[in-house]
Design a protein around this motif. Structure first.
Motif, PDB file in Angstrom:
ATOM      1  N   LEU A  66       0.848  -1.188   0.000  1.00  0.00           N
ATOM      2  CA  LEU A  66       0.000   0.000   0.000  1.00  0.00           C
ATOM      3  C   LEU A  66       0.885   1.239   0.000  1.00  0.00           C
ATOM      4  O   LEU A  66       1.839   1.341   0.779  1.00  0.00           O
ATOM      5  N   SER A  67       0.569   2.180  -0.882  1.00  0.00           N
ATOM      6  CA  SER A  67       1.305   3.445  -0.897  1.00  0.00           C
ATOM      7  C   SER A  67       1.037   4.196   0.399  1.00  0.00           C
ATOM      8  O   SER A  67      -0.052   4.107   0.977  1.00  0.00           O
ATOM      9  N   PRO A  68       2.017   4.943   0.882  1.00  0.00           N
ATOM     10  CA  PRO A  68       1.775   5.754   2.080  1.00  0.00           C
ATOM     11  C   PRO A  68       0.745   6.840   1.801  1.00  0.00           C
ATOM     12  O   PRO A  68       0.576   7.284   0.673  1.00  0.00           O
ATOM     13  N   LYS A  69       0.047   7.233   2.844  1.00  0.00           N
ATOM     14  CA  LYS A  69      -0.939   8.310   2.713  1.00  0.00           C
ATOM     15  C   LYS A  69      -0.204   9.638   2.635  1.00  0.00           C
ATOM     16  O   LYS A  69       0.460  10.056   3.588  1.00  0.00           O
ATOM     17  N   LEU A  70      -0.322  10.321   1.502  1.00  0.00           N
ATOM     18  CA  LEU A  70       0.410  11.556   1.247  1.00  0.00           C
ATOM     19  C   LEU A  70      -0.461  12.780   1.529  1.00  0.00           C
ATOM     20  O   LEU A  70      -1.661  12.783   1.248  1.00  0.00           O
ATOM     21  N   TRP A  71       0.172  13.809   2.086  1.00  0.00           N
ATOM     22  CA  TRP A  71      -0.492  15.077   2.374  1.00  0.00           C
ATOM     23  C   TRP A  71       0.309  16.219   1.765  1.00  0.00           C
ATOM     24  O   TRP A  71       1.537  16.161   1.706  1.00  0.00           O
ATOM     25  N   TYR A  72      -0.396  17.259   1.341  1.00  0.00           N
ATOM     26  CA  TYR A  72       0.246  18.534   1.070  1.00  0.00           C
ATOM     27  C   TYR A  72       0.299  19.309   2.393  1.00  0.00           C
ATOM     28  O   TYR A  72      -0.715  19.434   3.089  1.00  0.00           O
ATOM     29  N   LEU A  73       1.468  19.832   2.720  1.00  0.00           N
ATOM     30  CA  LEU A  73       1.637  20.665   3.916  1.00  0.00           C
ATOM     31  C   LEU A  73       1.817  22.104   3.463  1.00  0.00           C
ATOM     32  O   LEU A  73       2.774  22.422   2.758  1.00  0.00           O
ATOM     33  N   ARG A  74       0.880  22.958   3.850  1.00  0.00           N
ATOM     34  CA  ARG A  74       0.947  24.378   3.483  1.00  0.00           C
ATOM     35  C   ARG A  74       1.449  25.173   4.684  1.00  0.00           C
ATOM     36  O   ARG A  74       0.878  25.092   5.783  1.00  0.00           O
ATOM     37  N   VAL A  75       2.501  25.939   4.471  1.00  0.00           N
ATOM     38  CA  VAL A  75       3.074  26.804   5.502  1.00  0.00           C
ATOM     39  C   VAL A  75       2.977  28.241   5.001  1.00  0.00           C
ATOM     40  O   VAL A  75       3.683  28.624   4.066  1.00  0.00           O
ATOM     41  N   ASN A  76       2.092  29.012   5.606  1.00  0.00           N
ATOM     42  CA  ASN A  76       1.943  30.425   5.262  1.00  0.00           C
ATOM     43  C   ASN A  76       2.744  31.249   6.272  1.00  0.00           C
ATOM     44  O   ASN A  76       2.356  31.371   7.437  1.00  0.00           O
ATOM     45  N   VAL A  77       3.874  31.766   5.825  1.00  0.00           N
ATOM     46  CA  VAL A  77       4.748  32.575   6.680  1.00  0.00           C
ATOM     47  C   VAL A  77       4.250  34.011   6.644  1.00  0.00           C
ATOM     48  O   VAL A  77       4.288  34.659   5.587  1.00  0.00           O
ATOM     49  N   ILE A  78       3.775  34.498   7.786  1.00  0.00           N
ATOM     50  CA  ILE A  78       3.143  35.825   7.820  1.00  0.00           C
ATOM     51  C   ILE A  78       4.145  36.897   8.231  1.00  0.00           C
ATOM     52  O   ILE A  78       4.483  37.782   7.457  1.00  0.00           O
ATOM     53  N   TYR A 114      -6.889  18.248  -1.423  1.00  0.00           N
ATOM     54  CA  TYR A 114      -6.183  18.047  -2.686  1.00  0.00           C
ATOM     55  C   TYR A 114      -5.920  16.561  -2.905  1.00  0.00           C
ATOM     56  O   TYR A 114      -5.856  15.773  -1.956  1.00  0.00           O
ATOM     57  N   HIS A 115      -5.750  16.217  -4.184  1.00  0.00           N
ATOM     58  CA  HIS A 115      -5.179  14.910  -4.507  1.00  0.00           C
ATOM     59  C   HIS A 115      -3.683  15.083  -4.715  1.00  0.00           C
ATOM     60  O   HIS A 115      -3.258  15.905  -5.535  1.00  0.00           O
ATOM     61  N   VAL A 116      -2.894  14.359  -3.957  1.00  0.00           N
ATOM     62  CA  VAL A 116      -1.443  14.476  -4.070  1.00  0.00           C
ATOM     63  C   VAL A 116      -0.993  13.695  -5.295  1.00  0.00           C
ATOM     64  O   VAL A 116      -1.131  12.464  -5.351  1.00  0.00           O
ATOM     65  N   LEU A 117      -0.466  14.388  -6.278  1.00  0.00           N
ATOM     66  CA  LEU A 117      -0.061  13.772  -7.544  1.00  0.00           C
ATOM     67  C   LEU A 117       1.308  13.125  -7.381  1.00  0.00           C
ATOM     68  O   LEU A 117       2.301  13.802  -7.108  1.00  0.00           O
ATOM     69  N   ASP A 118       1.352  11.803  -7.540  1.00  0.00           N
ATOM     70  CA  ASP A 118       2.627  11.088  -7.551  1.00  0.00           C
ATOM     71  C   ASP A 118       2.822  10.322  -8.856  1.00  0.00           C
ATOM     72  O   ASP A 118       3.867   9.706  -9.058  1.00  0.00           O
ATOM     73  N   LEU A 133       3.598  22.007  -8.811  1.00  0.00           N
ATOM     74  CA  LEU A 133       3.150  20.639  -9.062  1.00  0.00           C
ATOM     75  C   LEU A 133       4.307  19.746  -9.490  1.00  0.00           C
ATOM     76  O   LEU A 133       4.410  18.599  -9.053  1.00  0.00           O
ATOM     77  N   ASP A 134       5.199  20.267 -10.342  1.00  0.00           N
ATOM     78  CA  ASP A 134       6.346  19.475 -10.779  1.00  0.00           C
ATOM     79  C   ASP A 134       7.255  19.129  -9.606  1.00  0.00           C
ATOM     80  O   ASP A 134       7.692  17.983  -9.444  1.00  0.00           O
ATOM     81  N   SER A 135       7.553  20.122  -8.791  1.00  0.00           N
ATOM     82  CA  SER A 135       8.437  19.895  -7.643  1.00  0.00           C
ATOM     83  C   SER A 135       7.797  18.955  -6.622  1.00  0.00           C
ATOM     84  O   SER A 135       8.449  18.038  -6.112  1.00  0.00           O
ATOM     85  N   LEU A 136       6.509  19.172  -6.337  1.00  0.00           N
ATOM     86  CA  LEU A 136       5.823  18.332  -5.349  1.00  0.00           C
ATOM     87  C   LEU A 136       5.660  16.905  -5.843  1.00  0.00           C
ATOM     88  O   LEU A 136       5.753  15.957  -5.062  1.00  0.00           O
ATOM     89  N   ARG A 137       5.430  16.727  -7.148  1.00  0.00           N
ATOM     90  CA  ARG A 137       5.323  15.368  -7.676  1.00  0.00           C
ATOM     91  C   ARG A 137       6.655  14.629  -7.551  1.00  0.00           C
ATOM     92  O   ARG A 137       6.703  13.447  -7.225  1.00  0.00           O
ATOM     93  N   HIS A 138       7.751  15.335  -7.803  1.00  0.00           N
ATOM     94  CA  HIS A 138       9.066  14.716  -7.641  1.00  0.00           C
ATOM     95  C   HIS A 138       9.283  14.269  -6.198  1.00  0.00           C
ATOM     96  O   HIS A 138       9.742  13.146  -5.939  1.00  0.00           O
ATOM     97  N   GLN A 139       8.921  15.127  -5.239  1.00  0.00           N
ATOM     98  CA  GLN A 139       9.068  14.754  -3.835  1.00  0.00           C
ATOM     99  C   GLN A 139       8.145  13.602  -3.464  1.00  0.00           C
ATOM    100  O   GLN A 139       8.517  12.718  -2.683  1.00  0.00           O
ATOM    101  N   THR A 198       7.053  11.130  -5.420  1.00  0.00           N
ATOM    102  CA  THR A 198       7.594   9.862  -5.929  1.00  0.00           C
ATOM    103  C   THR A 198       8.768   9.391  -5.084  1.00  0.00           C
ATOM    104  O   THR A 198       8.935   8.182  -4.866  1.00  0.00           O
ATOM    105  N   GLN A 199       9.585  10.331  -4.590  1.00  0.00           N
ATOM    106  CA  GLN A 199      10.705   9.939  -3.737  1.00  0.00           C
ATOM    107  C   GLN A 199      10.219   9.350  -2.418  1.00  0.00           C
ATOM    108  O   GLN A 199      10.776   8.362  -1.918  1.00  0.00           O
ATOM    109  N   ILE A 200       9.164   9.941  -1.847  1.00  0.00           N
ATOM    110  CA  ILE A 200       8.628   9.425  -0.584  1.00  0.00           C
ATOM    111  C   ILE A 200       8.013   8.045  -0.786  1.00  0.00           C
ATOM    112  O   ILE A 200       8.237   7.120   0.006  1.00  0.00           O
ATOM    113  N   VAL A 201       7.239   7.876  -1.875  1.00  0.00           N
ATOM    114  CA  VAL A 201       6.613   6.578  -2.133  1.00  0.00           C
ATOM    115  C   VAL A 201       7.677   5.502  -2.359  1.00  0.00           C
ATOM    116  O   VAL A 201       7.597   4.398  -1.804  1.00  0.00           O
ATOM    117  N   SER A 202       8.681   5.809  -3.165  1.00  0.00           N
ATOM    118  CA  SER A 202       9.723   4.815  -3.432  1.00  0.00           C
ATOM    119  C   SER A 202      10.510   4.481  -2.174  1.00  0.00           C
ATOM    120  O   SER A 202      10.889   3.319  -1.955  1.00  0.00           O
TER     121      SER A 202
END
Length: 735
Positions: free
Chosen positions: A157-169, A298-302, A486-492, A494-498
């Motif tokens: 089973l693939s790990p459950k992936l999340w987008y983490l949003r950090v809004n620096v104020i 969101y759907h995390v694109l891997d 999206l390109d950068s997050l997808r690369h990350q 795939t690295q986490i899943v692998s």
């Protein structure tokens, strides 16, 4: 477990790159195109199961009165022990209860009784038996115990992936070391091997402002904290850390929609060097304001966006009910190419990996065979018909005595992609798919894999309703991410899943995961650019044909046709209300007319469309070149890399344009039978409604709708646009 293979016809190896329909003897009873069994998409293989439980009262074999026993099982030339007449062995088929083990007296070769008893159970079964995945097999006799785990079938089973949003104020009360200058402050955020930074604050003071979003990928269970450091750019290449804080993701808020997240203040810790050791400064009042949340909407694109197998958001509460079940029988392979040399002879130890949604499956490894037979069946829940299952074939390079630990890589033999929307429901597809791989010397057929596929729909209405819904969750349209994000997050991702799957036991190795997820498919390739250009020309060829036909009408090449067009033109001018009904009725008739030629087989990679059959050697050398390039001159390297990067983006844009045009073509092609039936039905209804509705009313309503106020516009794509984006394109044929 001893294999007793069924009788099968041996097909001679074929060199064509085309798909071939087969008629295998599957395990279920056939009724038309349907099968009536729960394990019916594979050929039934008879196995003799021997479950050895324990022994007692064994004779002593050394001076200490102990022994180190093991059990050896043989058919034919036996050694003595417990003997069975195979005709008397019972048969067991799921869901029968497991066979209870019994005690048996041990006997010597001559039949004399010896001291000791053995508890075991023996039965005939098939690969559907619950003991099959964990059983030792007769063809694994020459393999070590450590390598046996790499041979068995497994589900991951693939790990459950999340987008983490950090809004620096903002930050307050920063204390730079040099208070005579205005600080140039930025925030650096680190999560594992991911690091992002904000821009330097415009307000150069001890209370800087940013209000900038940073996006990361993380997975459950959360293993690493989010570390933020506020840094002052003192000089070129010299930064001073003004404060640092660590946030545990277990306590971060989770949101499933676009509601605002409450900002929080976090204290910044500052470490100073005292006698060569880092110590936390006690009196330190600096702090930073952040909005941190885990994005569940969101759907995390891997995966590659063209071959996605799952489109659901991360948060389970947003999931909808499944619309059906996908069943795949991985039957066998034929004519596999030799992948390595063992004991002076060529050999292949093949296994299959299938990926759909979050579930990965791996078949057992068949040792030393160019025609392996797996006959394993797997099932997935389907939540969206416009998704793709990927099946890859690999050579196992991690058996006994092969390669160096940590260095050996499982070789890729080829893969197959099947889009579910191109399958008719409740029909069993049995085809032999060519395994095509592009090498530096050109495209090569590595063999064929034999599959049985069935897509079963649980609710036709729910499935048809999916065609009117946006392809991705709402958050992708309400708060869209940029292309670079999206390109950068997808690369990350795939690295986490692998990384996670490679830590399983047995591991699903990194090279396997990256090949299945199409890592590197965005790289520049002259061949792919040519293929996408030809796809556009093929789409535009229809418009060119219409132009030539109209030119022939104007030139009176066919007088009868020209007269009819004149009559039709006069009628439509005199009665303009017939224009739209005529167009839709014409499209309806074309769709019905094309039904007789609708595709009967799933799409597969096409070497001609992919421009892989006659590619130039220099272009292949460019495609297989490393990135960055391995060319020695530095100037050439810089220009070459820049050219490949820009051309890669152009290649993507051209491919997207071709995809849109091909989706128009697929409206009436019955490539997706459900989509075409919906469109044809819509055309008929539209023709009737537009016939009885005054033309002026239609024009006014259409104009007012197009010019409607922004208040009445939704950010979520409309039903026609969502339907259009779900249509299949020829990306499924691309190699």
């Amino acid at each position: 477990m001893i294999n007793k293979p069924p009788q099968m016809m041996n097909r001679p190896p074929q060199e064509e790159f085309s798909l071939k329909e087969t008629k295998p003897a599957l395990g279920g009873r056939t009724v038309g195109d349907k099968l009536t069994s729960t394990y019916d998409l594979v050929e039934q293989m008879q196995y003799l199961y021997v479950c050895v439980v324990k022994a007692k009262d064994l004779p002593a074999k050394d001076l200490t009165g102990s022994c180190d026993p093991y059990v050896e099982i043989r058919m034919g030339n036996y050694k003595g022990g417990v003997l069975f007449d195979l005709n008397e062995v019972p048969k067991r088929a799921p869901p029968d209860s497991p066979l209870a083990p019994q005690w048996y007296k041990l006997a010597e070769r001559k039949g004399d009784k010896v001291k000791g008893e053995l508890m075991l159970a023996v039965w005939w079964g098939t690969q559907a038996d619950e003991a099959f995945p964990e059983a030792w097999q007769s063809d694994a006799a020459a393999v070590s115990v450590d390598a046996l785990a790499n041979m068995k079938s497994k589900v991951y089973l693939s790990p459950k992936l999340w987008y983490l949003r950090v809004n620096v104020i903002e930050a307050q009360d920063l204390i730079p070391s040099d208070r005579t200058r205005f600080p140039e402050v930025y925030v650096k955020a680190t999560l594992g091997n991911q690091a992002l930074r904000t821009r330097v604050s415009i307000s150069k003071s001890i209370n800087p402002l940013w209000n900038e979003d940073l996006m990361f990928i993380t997975s459950e269970p959360f293993e690493e904290p989010l570390v933020l450091s506020v840094e002052d750019r003192v000089g070129p290449g010299k930064d001073e850390i003004l404060g640092r804080c660590a946030i545990l993701l277990q306590y971060v808020d989770r949101r499933v929609d676009h509601r605002a997240v409450v900002s929080k203040w976090f204290n910044l810790e500052k470490h100073v060097l005292i006698d060569g050791e880092q110590k936390k400064e006690v009196k330190f009042a600096s702090r930073i304001s952040l909005r941190v949340c885990l994005e569940g909407g969101y759907h995390v694109l891997d995966e590659s966006t063209h071959y996605s197998s799952d489109l659901r958001p991360t948060a389970k509460q947003l999931w909808k009910n499944s619309i059906g079940v996908l069943e795949v029988g991985i039957l066998s392979a034929n004519g596999l190419s030799p992948m390595k040399t063992k004991d002076g002879r060529a050999t292949t130890d093949a296994y299959c990996v299938a990926k759909y949604g979050t579930k990965w499956v791996r078949t057992r490894t068949v040792v030393d065979s160019f025609t392996p037979k797996w006959n394993e069946q797997y099932t997935w829940e389907v939540f969206d018909p416009c998704t793709v299952i990927t099946i890859g074939v690999f050579d196992n390079c991690h058996l006994q005595g092969e390669g160096k630990p940590g260095v050996a890589r499982d070789s890729r033999i080829g893969k197959v992609r099947i889009r579910l929307s191109t399958l008719e429901t409740d029909r069993v597809y049995t085809h032999s798919y060519p395994l095509l791989v592009l090498h530096p010397t050109g495209v090569k057929k590595m063999g064929e894999v034999h599959l049985a596929v069935r897509f079963t729909c649980s609710s036709l209405m729910n499935m048809m309703y999916m065609y009117s819904q946006p392809l991705l969750p709402k958050m992708h349209y309400i708060h869209p991410l940029t292309v670079s994000q999206l390109d950068s997050l997808r690369h990350q991702a795939t690295q986490i899943v692998s990384m996670r799957l490679s830590r399983a036991e047995p591991p699903l190795r990194k090279e396997i995961v990256e090949y299945m997820l199409d890592v590197g498919s965005h790289m520049w390739s002259m061949r792919r650019s040519k293929a996408n250009f030809l796809r556009i020309m093929s789409v535009l060829g229809g418009l060119v044909a219409v132009g030539k036909w109209f030119d022939q009408i104007c030139s009176w090449k066919n007088p009868i046709t020209t007269v009819l067009i004149h009559v039709l033109f006069v009628i439509l001018v005199l009665y303009p209300e017939l224009i739209l009904p005529t167009i839709f009725l014409y499209l309806f008739l074309i769709g019905i007319w094309h039904y007789r030629w609708k595709p009967r087989n799933p799409p597969h990679m096409d070497t001609r469309i992919s421009c892989a059959g006659n590619v130039h050697p220099d272009e292949l050398d460019e495609e297989f070149d490393t990135f960055p390039t391995s060319r020695p001159p530095e100037l050439v390297r810089m220009r070459y890399d820049r050219l490949r990067s820009v051309s890669g983006r152009m290649q993507t844009v051209i491919g997207d344009l071709a995809t849109q045009g091909e989706r128009f073509q697929s409206l009436l092609s019955w490539r997706d039978p459900r989509a075409t039936s919906l469109f044809v039905t819509f055309c008929l209804i539209a023709a009737v409604i537009l016939y009885v509705t005054p033309f002026q009313v239609v024009v006014i309503v259409t104009g007012l709708y197009v010019l409607r106020h922004p208040r009445f516009r939704r950010k979520v794509p409309s039903v026609p646009l969502s339907f259009f984006r779900r249509l299949p394109a020829r990306t499924d044929y691309m190699l």
